[in-house]
Motif scaffolding. Structure first.
Motif, PDB file in Angstrom:
ATOM      1  N   ASP A  90       0.852  -1.190   0.000  1.00 52.38           N
ATOM      2  CA  ASP A  90       0.000   0.000   0.000  1.00 52.38           C
ATOM      3  C   ASP A  90       0.887   1.238   0.000  1.00 52.38           C
ATOM      4  O   ASP A  90       1.758   1.387   0.854  1.00 52.38           O
ATOM      5  N   ASN A  91       0.680   2.142  -0.945  1.00 51.05           N
ATOM      6  CA  ASN A  91       1.489   3.363  -1.031  1.00 51.05           C
ATOM      7  C   ASN A  91       1.271   4.287   0.164  1.00 51.05           C
ATOM      8  O   ASN A  91       2.178   5.027   0.537  1.00 51.05           O
ATOM      9  N   ASP A  92       0.072   4.250   0.760  1.00 50.53           N
ATOM     10  CA  ASP A  92      -0.228   5.116   1.905  1.00 50.53           C
ATOM     11  C   ASP A  92       0.290   4.553   3.219  1.00 50.53           C
ATOM     12  O   ASP A  92       0.609   5.315   4.126  1.00 50.53           O
ATOM     13  N   ARG A  94       2.967   1.644   4.122  1.00 41.43           N
ATOM     14  CA  ARG A  94       3.922   0.670   3.597  1.00 41.43           C
ATOM     15  C   ARG A  94       3.926  -0.645   4.384  1.00 41.43           C
ATOM     16  O   ARG A  94       4.464  -1.638   3.922  1.00 41.43           O
TER      17      ARG A  94
END
Length: 170
Positions: A90-92, A94
């Motif tokens: 997940d980019n938001d 990690r």
């Protein structure tokens, strides 16, 4: 109703048993219909969520598919190995891993949805005009069983609202 000396009678015991029997029978029919296409109910539930919602964290998938984390992890591993789903960080957040449907998974789901629709059609045939009422009652029961959201006893279901395709007022 027979009362055993060590137990007081419970209103609805037979209804609870029937509800369990129906759930098992429906799940078995879905599994049989999906097995023909190399799937099962759990895989279908997972891909349905991912196609509808997009990438999801494992805990959301586990809740939707009604699976415990270890079983879900094994199933997702198999689905990754057959290229039905993929994982990414997940980019938001990690620390979190998201899973999402691949193109192959989306194509498989289209086939699986046809098999599921046939089972759903059979259920609607069995229920006839009561199919929408059952759906409404199941939604009400599901909402009412959420923690802290139990409805007051005796809340009526509006049959007219069900027939009109509206959600009944609780």
């Amino acid at each position: 109703m027979t009362v055993r000396p060590d137990r007081t009678p419970q209103v609805g015991d037979e209804s609870l048993r029937r509800l369990s029997m129906v759930e098992r029978a429906v799940t078995q029919r879905l599994d049989e219909a999906l097995k023909v296409h190399g799937s099962g109910v759990d895989q279908w539930r997972i891909l349905s969520l991912l196609v509808e919602q997009g990438a999801c964290p494992m805990n959301a998938v586990a809740d939707h598919a009604m699976l415990l984390a270890p079983k879900l992890s094994k199933l997702v591993d198999r689905m990754v190995s057959t290229n039905l789903v993929s994982r990414r960080v997940d980019n938001d957040d990690r620390r979190r891993v998201l899973i999402f449907a691949t193109a192959r998974g989306r194509a498989a789901l289209e086939i699986w949805d046809v098999a599921v629709a046939e089972v759903q059609l059979r259920l609607r045939e069995i229920l006839g005009a009561d199919a929408d009422l059952l759906d409404s009652l199941l939604r009400r029961l599901s909402r009412g069983l959420q923690p802290g959201a139990l409805p007051a006893a005796g809340d009526p279901v509006e049959p007219d609202a069900v027939q009109a395709g509206r959600e009944p007022v609780l």
